[in-house]
Design a protein around this motif. Structure first.
Motif, PDB file in Angstrom:
ATOM      1  N   LYS A  99       0.832  -1.192   0.000  1.00 19.52           N
ATOM      2  CA  LYS A  99       0.000   0.000   0.000  1.00 19.52           C
ATOM      3  C   LYS A  99       0.871   1.248   0.000  1.00 19.52           C
ATOM      4  O   LYS A  99       2.029   1.231   0.413  1.00 19.52           O
TER       5      LYS A  99
ATOM      6  N   TYR B  33      -6.646  -2.446  -5.232  1.00 20.70           N
ATOM      7  CA  TYR B  33      -6.537  -1.664  -3.997  1.00 20.70           C
ATOM      8  C   TYR B  33      -7.661  -0.640  -3.985  1.00 20.70           C
ATOM      9  O   TYR B  33      -7.979  -0.051  -5.012  1.00 20.70           O
ATOM     10  N   TYR B  35      -8.879   2.955  -2.084  1.00 24.10           N
ATOM     11  CA  TYR B  35      -8.470   4.103  -1.276  1.00 24.10           C
ATOM     12  C   TYR B  35      -9.661   5.045  -1.125  1.00 24.10           C
ATOM     13  O   TYR B  35     -10.514   5.139  -2.010  1.00 24.10           O
ATOM     14  N   GLN B  37     -10.747   9.113  -0.275  1.00 24.95           N
ATOM     15  CA  GLN B  37     -10.242  10.482  -0.222  1.00 24.95           C
ATOM     16  C   GLN B  37     -11.346  11.415   0.248  1.00 24.95           C
ATOM     17  O   GLN B  37     -12.353  11.605  -0.440  1.00 24.95           O
ATOM     18  N   LEU B  43      -5.187  10.560  -0.219  1.00 24.79           N
ATOM     19  CA  LEU B  43      -5.862   9.266  -0.256  1.00 24.79           C
ATOM     20  C   LEU B  43      -5.421   8.410   0.926  1.00 24.79           C
ATOM     21  O   LEU B  43      -4.253   8.428   1.322  1.00 24.79           O
ATOM     22  N   LYS B  44      -6.369   7.662   1.466  1.00 23.71           N
ATOM     23  CA  LYS B  44      -6.091   6.761   2.597  1.00 23.71           C
ATOM     24  C   LYS B  44      -6.388   5.324   2.156  1.00 23.71           C
ATOM     25  O   LYS B  44      -7.484   5.025   1.681  1.00 23.71           O
ATOM     26  N   PHE B  45      -5.411   4.454   2.360  1.00 24.82           N
ATOM     27  CA  PHE B  45      -5.558   3.051   2.003  1.00 24.82           C
ATOM     28  C   PHE B  45      -6.683   2.405   2.791  1.00 24.82           C
ATOM     29  O   PHE B  45      -6.839   2.629   3.997  1.00 24.82           O
TER      30      PHE B  45
END
Lengths: 112, 114
Positions: A99, B33, B35, B37, B43-45
């Motif tokens: 990540k 993935y 994410y 925002q 952006l946050k995983f």
């Protein structure tokens, strides 16, 4: 100039000038760094990357500098154009990680 | 070769409804993935999936959120009983190798909870 307020910090530049966008990263173990450009209403777009065994990498009109001592990353854009107006994010990760950790972002405003 | 496709681009839900966000990875990519925002933020995983498996969900809220990536079809991010705080842009990225460094992002789904 650069301003910080309630929202994203904004860097305002004149068309044709060089722009420098800075980023402080958080993890000493990070060994790979990427700069992304995000235009309004769109997803992040890859600009340039750098590995921790380098301190400088150049692309077309862009240069990334890495200072591991102070955990600082910068993106330099030469001869800034109106099309460069966007929000710029740095992202970090480490080998074996899957990540990306994104920074807060800087808005670049290019004025004619 | 089309890029990462997300739909819908915009989604409006009332509080308490369910939101389903879809992501079709690039051709040949089996790693996805998600994410999130929030406005004026990075952006946050949230979650990393490989076909039929959740590999890392360390960024997913413990309740109401789930993700899947079935053998056939797109990856789905599902938010049950949405609240106003779920309003955000949700981005999907895909990669061929599983390295987050080689991921390509979609255009995002903008969720608005009213």
């Amino acid at each position: 100039g650069e301003s910080v307020g309630l929202h994203l910090p904004t860097l305002s530049v004149q068309e044709g000038d060089n722009s420098i966008i800075n980023c402080a990263y958080s993890n000493s173990a990070s060994d790979y760094f990427i700069w992304y450009k995000q235009e309004s209403g769109k997803g992040p777009q890859f600009i340039i990357d750098i590995r921790s065994n380098m301190d400088k990498r150049q692309g077309q009109r862009v240069t990334v500098l890495l200072n591991k001592t102070v955990k600082h990353l910068s993106l330099q854009i030469a001869a800034t154009q109106p099309g460069d107006s966007a929000v710029y994010f740095c992202a970090e990760t480490a080998r074996g990680y899957n990540k990306l950790i994104f920074g807060a972002g800087t808005r670049l405003a290019v004025h004619p | 070769n089309a890029g990462v496709m997300q739909n819908p681009r915009h989604l409006v839900r009332r509080r308490g409804q369910e939101a389903r966000l879809r992501c079709s990875p690039m051709k040949g990519h089996s790693h996805v993935y998600w994410y999130r925002q929030l406005p004026e933020e990075g952006l946050k995983f949230m979650v990393y999936l490989q076909k039929e498996n959740i590999i890392d969900e360390s960024g997913m809220p413990k309740e109401r959120f789930s993700a899947e990536f079935p053998k056939e079809g797109p990856s789905i991010l599902r938010i049950q009983q949405v609240v106003r705080g779920d309003s955000a842009a949700y981005f999907c990225a895909s990669s061929e190798t599983g390295s987050g460094t080689e991921a390509f992002f979609g255009q995002g789904t903008r969720l608005t909870v009213v």
